[in-house]
Design an enzyme around this catalytic site. Structure first.
Site, mmCIF file in Angstrom:
data_model
loop_
_atom_site.group_PDB
_atom_site.id
_atom_site.type_symbol
_atom_site.label_atom_id
_atom_site.label_comp_id
_atom_site.label_asym_id
_atom_site.label_seq_id
_atom_site.Cartn_x
_atom_site.Cartn_y
_atom_site.Cartn_z
ATOM 1 N N GLY A 1 -20.263 -16.825 -0.797
ATOM 2 C CA GLY A 1 -19.485 -16.888 0.839
ATOM 3 C C GLY A 1 -19.344 -18.358 1.426
ATOM 4 O O GLY A 1 -18.556 -18.902 0.386
ATOM 5 N N ASP A 2 -19.637 -18.486 2.664
ATOM 6 C CA ASP A 2 -19.398 -20.098 3.104
ATOM 7 C C ASP A 2 -20.511 -20.766 2.857
ATOM 8 O O ASP A 2 -21.541 -20.288 3.375
ATOM 9 C CB ASP A 2 -18.867 -19.638 4.338
ATOM 10 C CG ASP A 2 -18.726 -21.238 5.088
ATOM 11 O OD1 ASP A 2 -17.248 -21.568 5.085
ATOM 12 O OD2 ASP A 2 -19.380 -21.814 5.510
ATOM 13 N N LYS B 1 -31.923 -17.913 -6.717
ATOM 14 C CA LYS B 1 -32.968 -17.816 -6.009
ATOM 15 C C LYS B 1 -32.981 -16.279 -5.837
ATOM 16 O O LYS B 1 -32.070 -15.494 -5.506
ATOM 17 C CB LYS B 1 -32.952 -18.249 -4.472
ATOM 18 C CG LYS B 1 -33.314 -19.785 -4.714
ATOM 19 C CD LYS B 1 -33.235 -20.241 -3.214
ATOM 20 C CE LYS B 1 -32.157 -20.872 -2.927
ATOM 21 N NZ LYS B 1 -31.799 -21.515 -1.645
ATOM 22 N N ASP C 1 -25.518 -20.169 -7.854
ATOM 23 C CA ASP C 1 -26.748 -19.293 -7.724
ATOM 24 C C ASP C 1 -26.284 -17.809 -7.784
ATOM 25 O O ASP C 1 -25.167 -17.443 -8.026
ATOM 26 C CB ASP C 1 -27.479 -19.691 -6.286
ATOM 27 C CG ASP C 1 -26.497 -19.602 -5.098
ATOM 28 O OD1 ASP C 1 -25.587 -18.816 -5.374
ATOM 29 O OD2 ASP C 1 -26.811 -20.531 -4.340
ATOM 30 N N PRO D 1 37.791 -23.822 12.671
ATOM 31 C CA PRO D 1 38.698 -23.892 14.042
ATOM 32 C C PRO D 1 37.600 -23.405 15.112
ATOM 33 O O PRO D 1 37.987 -23.961 16.284
ATOM 34 C CB PRO D 1 39.607 -22.628 13.604
ATOM 35 C CG PRO D 1 39.260 -22.206 12.160
ATOM 36 C CD PRO D 1 38.290 -23.017 11.434
ATOM 37 N N MET E 1 -29.079 -10.942 4.830
ATOM 38 C CA MET E 1 -30.539 -10.818 4.381
ATOM 39 C C MET E 1 -31.347 -9.837 5.198
ATOM 40 O O MET E 1 -32.409 -10.045 5.432
ATOM 41 C CB MET E 1 -30.895 -12.162 4.426
ATOM 42 C CG MET E 1 -30.399 -13.046 3.419
ATOM 43 S SD MET E 1 -30.906 -14.784 3.660
ATOM 44 C CE MET E 1 -30.135 -15.338 4.919
ATOM 45 N N ALA F 1 -19.529 -13.585 3.980
ATOM 46 C CA ALA F 1 -19.689 -12.109 3.717
ATOM 47 C C ALA F 1 -19.463 -11.540 4.740
ATOM 48 O O ALA F 1 -18.850 -10.191 4.798
ATOM 49 C CB ALA F 1 -21.301 -11.798 3.261
ATOM 50 N N GLY G 1 -20.497 -6.302 -0.997
ATOM 51 C CA GLY G 1 -18.993 -5.965 -0.344
ATOM 52 C C GLY G 1 -17.780 -6.974 -1.376
ATOM 53 O O GLY G 1 -18.040 -7.882 -1.757
HETATM 54 N N1 SAH Z 1 -23.303 -18.201 2.376
HETATM 55 C C1 SAH Z 1 -23.254 -16.915 2.326
HETATM 56 C C2 SAH Z 1 -24.679 -16.382 2.868
HETATM 57 C C3 SAH Z 1 -25.800 -16.467 2.247
HETATM 58 S S1 SAH Z 1 -27.247 -15.444 2.692
HETATM 59 C C4 SAH Z 1 -22.043 -16.348 3.211
HETATM 60 O O1 SAH Z 1 -21.530 -17.109 3.792
HETATM 61 O O2 SAH Z 1 -21.778 -15.064 2.883
HETATM 62 C C5 SAH Z 1 -27.170 -14.393 1.629
HETATM 63 C C6 SAH Z 1 -26.860 -12.867 2.072
HETATM 64 O O3 SAH Z 1 -25.642 -13.101 2.563
HETATM 65 C C7 SAH Z 1 -27.170 -11.749 1.449
HETATM 66 O O4 SAH Z 1 -28.551 -11.522 1.430
HETATM 67 C C8 SAH Z 1 -26.186 -10.859 2.022
HETATM 68 O O5 SAH Z 1 -26.874 -10.427 3.315
HETATM 69 C C9 SAH Z 1 -24.971 -11.725 2.352
HETATM 70 N N2 SAH Z 1 -24.037 -11.355 1.200
HETATM 71 C C10 SAH Z 1 -23.413 -12.341 0.566
HETATM 72 N N3 SAH Z 1 -22.499 -11.583 -0.175
HETATM 73 C C11 SAH Z 1 -22.248 -10.406 -0.004
HETATM 74 C C12 SAH Z 1 -21.474 -9.514 -0.588
HETATM 75 N N4 SAH Z 1 -20.701 -9.623 -1.149
HETATM 76 N N5 SAH Z 1 -21.926 -8.098 0.007
HETATM 77 C C13 SAH Z 1 -23.031 -8.094 1.013
HETATM 78 N N6 SAH Z 1 -23.692 -8.834 1.516
HETATM 79 C C14 SAH Z 1 -23.389 -10.049 1.053
#
Ligand code: SAH
Length: 475
Positions: free
Chosen positions: A306-307, A274, A252, A43, A387, A336, A416
């Protein structure tokens, strides 16, 4: 089985919805998506339903009247969505008498069919139901399925449909055909579809079909995959899927054991890690290795911490593949900086403290640290140093020499996002000595800037390693 699941074709079928309030407004879009022609009978019509009618005038018509049994006639499906229990019962009774499927919203006892939760990757559709007993569980299950049924599945099914008869003609043996499709639907062709490269996928499928014995599918591929900072829960869906399909994983040192554990059990795992000063495999050899494996027809996941495109030398590895005409894909990961910052409770930018954030490496090819110190010493920014442990003293001193305050907060995050995460804080003036006194194990990330102070309130992640947040002391 209380309900038998079937998929009903509703395209252009007349369906009746009794009621035109909020409950009806929730059901209408679903039926519209299925192509039904809806009559909404009530309605009074709510604003929400009127708006739907404006958007779909061809599929939605209104009848402003109270319900009577003959309104049911000639409908393929009926939904009663009123808040009036009497009307709902009348609708259910009238529909059942004429054997028309009926759903009464929120009254399972009156329903002859129920709405499942739907995962729509048309033409692929998955439906989940708990038979009306536990809607929350239905929703949870649906969320899980949403995450494992890739959004590209619809396109993949479309591709299979397009080539179905061609494949049937070319590969006559059903068993051979099944093997062919299995390879197509979970191999490089599927990955091309998921990446939006429909044309390439079709070409690859055609080639595979031409060679009939599916030799072409033997061509390998390399996936450069970001494994994130350590916590396996931070992997992307795509990273996980590719890791579970891979023939070989080339990884790695930064890839955490927990992440590696998620790779396909019987995949070959090759360590090319490495260490600083101790390169277990020079970069050139890694590039060559990836190309060789792919040429041998392997699906290779090159797994990087990481990336892959942030201090990951991912670009260099891909150049070699490009030169040799080997197909590859890149899957981003949580770097990281994002991972450590989040798990340390340090926002990398903040309206009051930092309007920009710079990622730098504290380790250059020749061992020197040659950064633009003037720029990095400017206020209102955050500096993230990858690094940077070995060069920490030099980094802090250079920033001070270029005008950064000695009491600028610094955090060092070790391992981390993992259960071994540990955080040491100080200032540009104090940090080098503080770190010298600690046993630090790599990898470590350094964050410099006033945002580090926010950690006092925002630290939320409790690792197994005890580190009470320390407040940076001015020197
Ligand atoms: N491609 C990676 C970086 C490679 S260079 C990224 O995007 O995270 C490597 C450096 O990354 C290490 O020497 C450190 O400085 C940092 N790293 C990577 N993983 C980490 C973690 N879990 N905790 C702290 N530092 C980290």
């Amino acid at each position: 089985m209380d309900y038998f699941p079937i998929f009903v074709k509703l395209q252009e079928q007349p369906c009746l919805i009794v009621g035109a309030g909020d409950i009806a407004a929730r059901k209408i879009p679903l039926l519209i998506r299925a192509g039904a022609h809806l009559t909404v009978l009530a309605p009074e019509i709510s604003a929400a339903v009127l708006e739907l009618q404006q958007r779909h005038p061809e599929q939605l018509q209104m009848r402003r009247k109270t319900f009577s049994a003959e309104d049911i006639q000639d409908h393929a499906l009926v939904v009663s969505a009123t808040s009036n229990a009497d009307v709902n019962s009348q609708v259910a009774a009238a529909a059942k008498q004429r054997h028309i499927p009926v759903n009464v919203v929120d009254a399972p006892e009156l329903c002859s069919f129920i709405f499942p939760a739907i995962i729509d990757r048309s033409p692929v559709i998955a439906a989940v139901s708990t038979g009306g007993t536990a809607p929350v569980l239905t929703r949870l299950l649906r969320a899980r399925l949403e995450s494992i049924i890739h959004p590209g599945f619809g396109k993949l099914a479309g591709l299979a449909g397009k080539f179905r008869s061609q494949v049937k003609q070319r590969i006559r043996q059903p068993r051979q055909r099944r093997i062919f499709w299995e390879k197509i639907l979970q191999g490089p062709v599927a990955e091309q579809i998921f990446s939006g490269n429909q044309e390439t996928a079709e070409q690859m499928l055609q080639q595979a079909l031409q060679s009939q014995d599916s030799q072409q599918l033997q061509q390998g591929e390399v996936y450069l995959v970001g494994a994130g900072p350590g916590d396996p829960d931070l992997l992307t869906f795509r990273a996980l899927r590719l890791m579970q399909q891979a023939d070989v994983i080339v990884y790695d040192r930064l890839v955490s054991p927990e992440v590696l554990d998620l790779a396909r059990r019987d995949s070959e795992k090759i360590y090319v890690g490495k260490q600083r000063q101790n390169h277990s495999l020079p970069q050139e050899s890694i590039n060559v290795l990836l190309a060789r494996l792919a040429k041998a027809g392997k699906r290779v996941v090159r797994l990087k911490g990481g990336d892959p495109f942030i201090f990951g030398r991912g670009g260099e590895e891909m150049e070699t593949l490009l030169e040799q005409g080997i197909p590859f894909q890149v899957v981003p990961g949580i770097s990281a900086a994002s991972g450590c910052a989040a798990y340390a409770g340090i926002p990398l930018t903040h309206r009051d403290y930092a309007q920009s954030c710079t990622f730098v490496t504290g380790h250059l090819k020749d061992g020197s640290i040659n950064l633009n110190w003037k720029q990095l010493a400017a206020p209102n920014q955050t500096i993230v140093i990858y690094m940077g442990l070995i060069g920490l003293r030099c980094i802090c001193q250079s920033l001070i020499d270029n005008g950064s305050p000695r009491d600028l907060p610094v955090a060092l995050i070790q391992q981390g996002t993992t259960s071994r995460q540990r955080i040491v804080t100080g200032t540009l003036g104090t940090m080098p000595d503080i770190v010298d006194r600690q046993q630090i194990s790599p990898p470590t990330l350094i964050i410099i800037g006033n945002v580090v102070k926010l950690r006092q309130h925002l630290a939320w992640f409790k690792s197994a390693t005890k580190t009470p947040p320390t407040i940076p002391q001015p020197t």
